[in-house]
Motif scaffolding. Structure first.
Motif, PDB file in Angstrom:
ATOM      1  N   TYR A 135     -55.311 -63.082  24.900  1.00 23.02           N
ATOM      2  CA  TYR A 135     -55.219 -62.510  26.096  1.00 23.02           C
ATOM      3  C   TYR A 135     -53.164 -62.551  26.606  1.00 23.02           C
ATOM      4  O   TYR A 135     -52.913 -61.341  27.180  1.00 23.02           O
ATOM      5  CB  TYR A 135     -56.103 -63.346  27.483  1.00 23.02           C
ATOM      6  N   ILE A 136     -52.893 -63.363  26.364  1.00 21.75           N
ATOM      7  CA  ILE A 136     -51.325 -63.613  27.061  1.00 21.75           C
ATOM      8  C   ILE A 136     -50.410 -62.474  25.917  1.00 21.75           C
ATOM      9  O   ILE A 136     -49.710 -61.667  26.266  1.00 21.75           O
ATOM     10  CB  ILE A 136     -50.387 -65.169  27.264  1.00 21.75           C
ATOM     11  N   GLY A 137     -51.000 -62.184  24.653  1.00 20.77           N
ATOM     12  CA  GLY A 137     -49.954 -61.462  23.351  1.00 20.77           C
ATOM     13  C   GLY A 137     -50.212 -60.530  23.612  1.00 20.77           C
ATOM     14  O   GLY A 137     -49.955 -59.952  24.276  1.00 20.77           O
ATOM     15  N   GLY A 138     -51.605 -60.531  23.957  1.00 24.60           N
ATOM     16  CA  GLY A 138     -52.039 -59.017  24.060  1.00 24.60           C
ATOM     17  C   GLY A 138     -51.054 -58.334  26.155  1.00 24.60           C
ATOM     18  O   GLY A 138     -51.220 -57.508  25.667  1.00 24.60           O
ATOM     19  N   GLU A 139     -51.009 -59.233  27.303  1.00 26.69           N
ATOM     20  CA  GLU A 139     -50.267 -58.792  28.132  1.00 26.69           C
ATOM     21  C   GLU A 139     -48.759 -58.376  27.883  1.00 26.69           C
ATOM     22  O   GLU A 139     -47.883 -56.889  27.826  1.00 26.69           O
ATOM     23  CB  GLU A 139     -50.521 -59.748  29.111  1.00 26.69           C
ATOM     24  N   LEU A 140     -47.929 -59.022  26.612  1.00 24.28           N
ATOM     25  CA  LEU A 140     -47.121 -59.218  26.557  1.00 24.28           C
ATOM     26  C   LEU A 140     -46.930 -57.653  25.486  1.00 24.28           C
ATOM     27  O   LEU A 140     -46.381 -56.844  25.274  1.00 24.28           O
ATOM     28  CB  LEU A 140     -46.404 -60.028  25.166  1.00 24.28           C
ATOM     29  N   ALA A 141     -48.293 -57.378  24.618  1.00 26.01           N
ATOM     30  CA  ALA A 141     -47.991 -55.976  23.829  1.00 26.01           C
ATOM     31  C   ALA A 141     -48.476 -54.880  24.717  1.00 26.01           C
ATOM     32  O   ALA A 141     -47.696 -53.804  24.374  1.00 26.01           O
ATOM     33  CB  ALA A 141     -49.141 -55.656  22.389  1.00 26.01           C
ATOM     34  N   GLN A 142     -48.488 -54.810  25.506  1.00 26.82           N
ATOM     35  CA  GLN A 142     -48.812 -53.786  26.125  1.00 26.82           C
ATOM     36  C   GLN A 142     -47.461 -53.318  27.226  1.00 26.82           C
ATOM     37  O   GLN A 142     -47.345 -52.198  27.025  1.00 26.82           O
ATOM     38  CB  GLN A 142     -49.365 -54.439  28.040  1.00 26.82           C
ATOM     39  N   PHE A 143     -46.817 -54.752  27.504  1.00 29.57           N
ATOM     40  CA  PHE A 143     -45.721 -54.147  28.334  1.00 29.57           C
ATOM     41  C   PHE A 143     -44.104 -53.534  26.778  1.00 29.57           C
ATOM     42  O   PHE A 143     -42.887 -52.317  27.450  1.00 29.57           O
ATOM     43  CB  PHE A 143     -45.337 -54.324  29.239  1.00 29.57           C
ATOM     44  N   ILE A 144     -45.115 -54.658  26.206  1.00 37.45           N
ATOM     45  CA  ILE A 144     -43.164 -54.712  24.797  1.00 37.45           C
ATOM     46  C   ILE A 144     -43.888 -53.330  24.370  1.00 37.45           C
ATOM     47  O   ILE A 144     -42.500 -52.097  24.044  1.00 37.45           O
ATOM     48  CB  ILE A 144     -42.887 -55.623  24.259  1.00 37.45           C
ATOM     49  N   ILE A 145     -44.873 -52.779  23.718  1.00 41.81           N
ATOM     50  CA  ILE A 145     -45.157 -52.410  22.458  1.00 41.81           C
ATOM     51  C   ILE A 145     -45.576 -50.618  23.396  1.00 41.81           C
ATOM     52  O   ILE A 145     -45.464 -49.652  22.822  1.00 41.81           O
ATOM     53  CB  ILE A 145     -45.222 -52.885  21.398  1.00 41.81           C
ATOM     54  N   GLY A 146     -46.466 -51.121  24.722  1.00 43.14           N
ATOM     55  CA  GLY A 146     -46.530 -49.648  24.909  1.00 43.14           C
ATOM     56  C   GLY A 146     -48.281 -49.551  24.908  1.00 43.14           C
ATOM     57  O   GLY A 146     -48.940 -48.798  24.682  1.00 43.14           O
TER      58      GLY A 146
END
Lengths: 310, 360, 365
Positions: free
Chosen positions: C314-325
């Motif tokens: 969940y948390i890594g997924g959130e980071l991946a959303q706004f860092i990598i789009g």
């Protein structure tokens, strides 16, 4: 409130449309459960069916092909479930839940560029504003709605009268015995699961092509779960699925009608009424079973994995 | 020691270089957006994202915009904002009412990051709020609806009983009633922002009960698709233009255009002139945009609607101008009196003539 | 020909090995998916699994957040796992979670603005009792009439969600909230706030409760008589009856424990990280917890690990959303894949693949 504002013919016709996606998904799940498999991924297969059906219809311009696409999409996702539960022998409950999670995500990814498009319209036998009550209720629908009504009847006939039906039920009632008789339990279940996926896909496609009609992420909003409830509600009897879906759809549409007609019943009680009434019916049915007035028909092997040990 | 001093000096030089670079506009300003829905919802979040793209367009490589969609309100929102701030965002737009307390909490932890919260009422030294006067658009809709209905029944699909939605109902009703005393509003509370099946069923129900105008305060195009299947029924785009229904039922729309505001605020951060404001803009600044009124609307009605838009643009007309009574008949605004923003912001009552109760 | 042969006992080696194999398989399959979306696959995978734990910028914040996000999942899953062992299928933990939160918050809001030491314990009790009562509805129906608990508990989720939105705009609405939905924020009410226990750690009482539940469940299931009876009732219902185990009691106990734990999880969440009762308070923990329970093989320590892993995605997924789009939908599809692989890996734990001699006709029959 103004009861006269509610037109019974319009009401019944709307209920039929609202009930069809539930009915389709539920009858598929019924067959799956009859063979002893519990697939909690109905929601995921429905939404994949909704998006695949929508894309196919938009790209080919044909809503009928759209339904084929929806059924294929649902079936394809169900193959994942079938492979995992039948060959990898995973627990059915979490596998079904994972299927829903995956289906919701994958459908949103695939459907990104189809938001806001108007799909080709499914023709109705009769349409127009001046239909009389009979025409509106009996003839004022698209072909898929009638097919949706025919499937439970066909499933009933097959389960009851055919050899295939006997085999399906045998696998669900006692897989060891069925295996001993030489039936390929895994492949029979595999087939049933794929049939269930195709039906759920059809239900999803009905949602995105007829009932709404449009594609929006997560547009099934729990319809798959209701379909699961309907199977139990109908005590695994195909024809009762139709009744259950109509009652459920009927209450959902009724609460909107009551609101629009100015009912003073608080909205939240109206909104929760379909669920509460489902519980009451479940309780009633189980009471009937308990006191021997009717038989419970849950397949004995429901939810259990099968592995031939020899 | 010498080594250390050199390092320090090097660091200082580097620092000077980077801050100099910043002034020259080579260092990108990172701007974050937190969305409540998916960017493909075709309504609320879609428009926020369009406005984010407008920021990219306006500043080119001077900004880097990042976003996160479908962020649940509450605990998850707070974490997402914190992570954005940690990643170096200097300005963060939080685009849903439910992000209010999380925004205030995170802002307290990052005093050098600016926050902009949509539709809330809590501010801080580094938190501004912004919202749009959608009720101005609702007044135009009410006018067109009141004039064009033949059955005198207007269906309204409402989401949740919050001031924003209640204001919209009141404004639409007031202006429909003014041009058509026989008009009646049938309201369905959907208790959802986005559920196409339920919205479609609600629209169908309203039409079946005789409504020939559908107003919606939910976000999907489902009600318009239903209206399209019923001859003689009109509707309006909500949040977004919903232009694909222009040949059909959509006669106009309320468009949320956040782009000018976003560009303005990004620029303020770049220039170092950002300060806390509470913005509530309407048609005047373009935050509320009225989508093209189609030819389905007769020319005279269209002209009246455009005159009304113009009057609101110049500030000559306020949709809530007395005399207006509350639902129970008690006076709210005297003749010529204009509603104050405080009452409007917390509006939780129907005006006279509307039937039914607001769900509690 | 190869064939599967059931191991007499689950393999310990594979039990530890398969999760890693599944992770690697997910990374490969997920990487391909990300690559097809036009995103850098390696960066995406690193952002999801590595950055929340070790990235200098985020890790100090993300690491304790992993615990915060995992706590309700673990707490609920522990309760559910006990029932699943006994063959009691509570699918409605989401509803019990919501009712627990409503009850806990109601106690706080009734006491507001009184500051007293007993308020927080009273809230915890109210949350547990609320979840317990909500779970007792399917339990009593099952015991008295044999009604299917899966369906009743599932339907009650929807009833609970309607109650939640009704409460957020009605009885529990903040009177000073300018007419907006949602209750007072309990984070601003010291006696009711489920605050972090150590400054800056974000770790709240819910995390403590989750870890305690793991230990207690372990003791219950492996050391206590009741745990033995529960397992027996699930594995061999008839034998259990002969051994004097009352199936009604087992049903009530299992649903009761899982309901109470789910209710407590909801209460800790509403009084802590979420802060207030609002329309969108429920975010699916009750359903995700079912997956966590199974991923953890219904074993308390396994559930602890599974909860932390889900929380990481969940948390890594959130980071991946706004860092990598990466779109949010790709993350949820990715999580689905991870679950598929983890579940499929179970095969190697319970079975071994053997080269089979060509079958004779006799054998096949």
């Amino acid at each position: 409130m103004d009861w006269s504002a509610i037109n019974p013919a319009f009401y019944v016709a709307s209920v039929m449309v609202a009930a069809t996606p539930l009915l389709l998904a539920a009858i598929g799940e019924l067959v799956v459960e009859k063979t002893g498999v519990l697939n909690l991924g109905v929601e995921g297969m429905m939404i994949i069916g909704a998006v695949c059906g929508f894309i196919t219809a938009v790209e080919t311009g044909s809503p009928s092909l759209g339904f084929v696409g929806g059924a294929l999409g649902g079936a394809a996702l169900s193959v994942v479930f079938a492979v995992l539960t039948q060959f990898f022998l995973t627990s059915q409950v979490p596998t079904g839940l994972a299927l829903t999670l995956f289906g919701l995500g994958a459908s949103a990814m695939v459907g990104q560029s189809y938001v806001g498009i108007v799909p080709p319209k499914m023709p109705q036998l009769m349409s127009g504003a001046d239909l009389n009550a009979f025409e509106r209720i009996v003839l004022g629908h698209d072909a898929m709605l009638y097919i949706g009504l025919a499937i439970p009847v066909a499933v009933w006939a097959v389960l009851r009268f055919s050899r295939l039906g006997l085999i399906l039920r045998a696998v669900g009632e006692d897989h060891n015995a069925a295996h001993a008789l030489g039936y390929k339990v895994m492949w029979i279940r595999f087939g049933a699961i794929v049939f269930g996926g195709a039906c759920a896909g059809l239900g999803g496609a009905y949602l995105s092509l007829v009932r709404v009609p449009q594609w929006t992420e997560g547009m099934t909003t729990g319809a798959g779960w209701i379909a699961l409830a309907l199977v139990v509600f109908a005590s695994w009897r195909p024809l009762l699925i139709i009744l259950g879906a109509y009652i459920f759809g009927g209450i959902a549409i009724l609460q909107l009608n009551l609101q629009a007609a100015g009912s003073t019943i608080p909205v939240e009680y109206l909104s929760m009424s379909p669920y509460v009434i489902t519980i009451f019916v479940l309780v009633l049915l189980s009471a009937l079973h308990k006191y021997g007035i009717s038989r419970a028909q849950a397949p004995a092997m429901l939810g259990r994995s099968f592995h031939a040990s020899n | 020691m010498i080594l250390r001093r050199t390092l320090l000096a090097a660091a200082a030089t580097a620092l000077a270089l980077t801050s100099g670079a910043f002034a020259d506009g080579h260092e990108k300003l990172k701007v974050g957006f937190v969305y409540v829905g998916s960017i493909g919802d075709g309504g609320w979040t879609y428009e926020h994202n369009q406005s984010r793209l407008a920021v990219d367009e306006a500043f080119g490589d001077k900004v880097e915009t990042i976003y996160q969609e479908s962020v649940p309100e509450g605990a998850d929102a707070e974490r997402v904002m914190t992570q954005m701030a940690l990643s170096g965002a200097k300005l963060i737009f939080t685009t849903s009412f439910g992000y209010m307390d999380p925004t205030i909490n995170v802002a307290a932890k990052f005093p050098d990051v600016k926050f902009e919260h949509a539709t809330g009422y809590k501010t801080a030294d580094n938190v501004s709020t912004y919202s749009a006067r959608f009720y101005e658009g609702r007044a135009v809709q009410g006018h067109i609806a009141g004039k064009m209905t033949k059955t005198n029944k207007i269906g309204y699909i409402a989401s949740f009983p919050i001031p924003e939605v209640i204001r919209g109902i009141n404004s639409a009703y007031l202006h429909a009633k003014r041009v058509n005393p026989d008009v009646e509003f049938n309201i369905i509370w959907a208790f959802t922002w986005e559920d196409p099946a339920k919205e479609a069923d609600a629209a169908k129900t309203l039409i079946e009960q005789g409504a020939d105008v559908i107003l919606q305060h939910t976000d999907t195009t489902a009600p318009l698709t239903v209206a399209a299947e019923n001859e003689g029924v009109i509707g309006f785009g909500q949040a977004s233009d919903m232009a694909q229904f222009k040949d059909g039922p959509r006669v106009s729309s309320i468009i949320d255009n956040w782009a000018p505001y976003y560009i303005d605020r990004v620029k303020a951060v770049m220039d170092g002139t950002w300060e806390t404001v509470q913005t509530w803009d309407g048609i005047d600044t373009g935050m509320v945009e009225i989508g093209e009124i189609t030819d389905r609307v007769p020319a005279d009605i269209k002209a009246e609607a455009e005159a009304m838009i113009e009057a609101m643009r110049t500030g000559a007309y306020h949709p809530f101008t007395g005399p207006i009574n509350k639902q129970d008949g008690t006076p709210w605004l005297a003749d010529g009196e204009v509603a104050d923003d405080g009452t409007l912001a917390g509006m939780s009552f129907y005006i006279e003539g509307l039937t039914g109760d607001i769900p509690q | 020909m190869y064939k599967l042969e059931k191991r007499p006992n689950p393999s310990n080696l594979w039990a530890y090995l398969t999760p890693f194999l599944a992770l690697i398989a997910t990374m490969i399959a997920g990487g391909i998916m990300f690559w097809m979306l036009g995103k850098p696959p390696v960066d995406a995978i690193r952002t999801i699994f590595w950055d929340p734990l070790f990235n200098e910028q985020f890790a100090a914040y993300s690491r304790p957040q992993l615990l915060v996000k995992a706590a309700p999942l673990i707490l609920i899953a522990i309760g559910l796992s006990i029932g699943f062992k006994a063959g009691v299928w509570n699918i409605g933990a989401e509803g019990q979670y919501v009712i627990g939160a409503l009850c806990g918050a109601a106690v706080a809001l009734a006491a507001y603005p009184l500051e007293a030491w007993w308020i927080f314990p009273a809230m915890v009790t109210a949350g547990a009792v609320g979840g317990f009562i909500w779970a007792m509805i399917p339990a009593i129906l099952k015991i008295k009439l044999g009604t299917n608990e899966i369906l009743v508990s599932l339907m009650l989720v929807y009833v609970a969600l309607e109650l939640l939105s009704s409460m957020s705009v009605g009885v529990l609405r903040n009177p000073d909230g300018n007419g907006f939905p949602g209750s007072r924020n309990l984070q601003q009410y010291a006696s009711a706030h489920n605050a972090e226990i150590w400054q800056g750690s974000s770790v709240h009482w819910g995390v403590v409760a989750a870890f305690s539940a793991v230990v207690l469940a372990y003791v219950l299931m492996s050391k206590h008589r009741l745990g033995f009876q529960i397992k027996l009732a699930g594995a061999a219902p008839k034998a259990a009856r002969f051994a004097g185990v009352n199936p009604h009691v087992i049903t009530a106990v299992c649903l009761g424990i899982s309901g109470a734990l789910a209710g407590m999880a909801g209460m800790f969440e509403v009084a802590g990280p979420a802060g207030q009762v609002s329309i969108d308070f429920a975010s699916g923990y009750g359903f995700t917890a079912i997956i966590v329970a199974f991923l953890g093989r219904l074993n308390p320590w396994g559930i602890l690990a599974a909860g932390l892993l889900m929380s990481l995605t969940y948390i890594g997924g959130e980071l991946a959303q706004f860092i990598i789009g990466l779109p949010a939908s790709a993350i949820s599809a990715f999580q689905g894949m991870l679950l598929f692989f983890l579940l499929a890996g179970e095969l190697l734990v319970n079975y071994r693949i053997r080269r089979a001699a060509p079958r004779t006709v006799k054998e096949a029959v």
